[in-house]
Design an enzyme around this catalytic site. Sequence first.
Site, PDB file in Angstrom:
ATOM      1  N   ASP A 246      31.378  42.790  37.057  1.00  0.00           N
ATOM      2  CA  ASP A 246      31.117  42.363  38.433  1.00  0.00           C
ATOM      3  C   ASP A 246      30.990  43.584  39.335  1.00  0.00           C
ATOM      4  O   ASP A 246      30.039  43.718  40.104  1.00  0.00           O
ATOM      5  CB  ASP A 246      32.267  41.466  38.915  1.00  0.00           C
ATOM      6  CG  ASP A 246      32.066  41.020  40.351  1.00  0.00           C
ATOM      7  OD1 ASP A 246      30.947  40.591  40.683  1.00  0.00           O
ATOM      8  OD2 ASP A 246      33.031  41.107  41.143  1.00  0.00           O
ATOM      9  N   ASP A 250      27.230  45.559  40.943  1.00  0.00           N
ATOM     10  CA  ASP A 250      26.880  45.767  42.356  1.00  0.00           C
ATOM     11  C   ASP A 250      26.581  47.245  42.600  1.00  0.00           C
ATOM     12  O   ASP A 250      25.649  47.600  43.321  1.00  0.00           O
ATOM     13  CB  ASP A 250      28.023  45.338  43.298  1.00  0.00           C
ATOM     14  CG  ASP A 250      27.882  43.893  43.771  1.00  0.00           C
ATOM     15  OD1 ASP A 250      27.378  43.063  42.983  1.00  0.00           O
ATOM     16  OD2 ASP A 250      28.271  43.597  44.921  1.00  0.00           O
TER      17      ASP A 250
END
Length: 354
Positions: A246, A250
Amino acid sequence: MSKIVVIPGDGIGKEITDSAVEVLKTVDKKFNLNLEYEYHDAGGTAYDKFGVPLPDETLEACKKADAVLFGAVGGNKWDNVKAELRPERAILGLRKGLGLYANLRPVKVVDSLVGNSPLKPELVKGVDLVIVRELVGGIYFGDRCESEIKDGSERAWDLENYSVPEVERITKLAFETAKIRRGKLTSVDKANVLATSRLWRRTVTKVAENFTGVELNHLYVDNCAMQLCVNPKQFDVIVTGNLFGDILSDEAAVIGGSIGLMPSASIGELTSLYEPIHGSAPDIAGQGIANPMGTILSAAMLLRYSLKAEEAAKAIEAAIDKTLADGFRTADIYSDGFKKIGTEQATKEICSRI
Ligand code: IPM
Ligand code: MG
């Protein structure tokens, strides 16, 4: 006929999925794909209507679909909703309910956007990597406690756990992915501290014995986060757990200039789900200025992986490259000298180049 369940969700979700469906309809005409669409609610929108973020009917429809196209969920409107009813639970419930164990997040820097990266052009030009994130295990789905009193203080906890079969399954897919790319796999963990990471590393090393053509290395997650900034070109495929994936995805996404451009595929055994990696951007929702390219590129991945329509997928990707090369920019990637466009015009420009 192939049935696609479309879940717009919240915020800009409607605008960006409308855009992607229009692009799908355009390639459908050209390549005779015979696509059908069925719309369902999820997220805060579903909570407002039905009192739950993921209605059973939505999950059941997804199970029967050939593929799912997802927009985004969440927004400050639902900040005070109970943890188990928050909009984000919709996407987590879909991942678990559909068994979407592998999340592929490609980061390919388009030449015409090299200048948009926060990194120096010479570091960024030619970056082409994929993060393979485990998506239905780890700390996201371990036991948790929102609040308890221990030794006189309030505390909360979340449990991280991984089993050998869970790690084997994602690792195999990562090796398969590396095999048809540049043959390099980096496994990311925190094996100097965490027991789950030591099991992860042992398991990955074992699986590697069956993939002799692929070069494997291991990195600690903190080092990987740094390496993505100082030398992103070293990476081909990165495999990692749910939470590290995760965070790193990004970080990797902005290397390409904007998170608004980044697609993802969440692969399951029965069906797969495709969504941009950005969120629902409630601050710009309804204004018609959101960048639809991450969702459109997700639709291209849908064609490639779920419908095996490689030519149609390539046609979409080429149309986006051309739109950017011709100088069109949505607000998130706009700078002086370019042609500023909104969601609708971006869609038109892309469709006209297919
Ligand atoms: C993502 C998002 C989700 C995640 C949120 C919305 C639960 O950040 O897809 O990366 O953490 O997986
Ligand atoms: Mg995320």
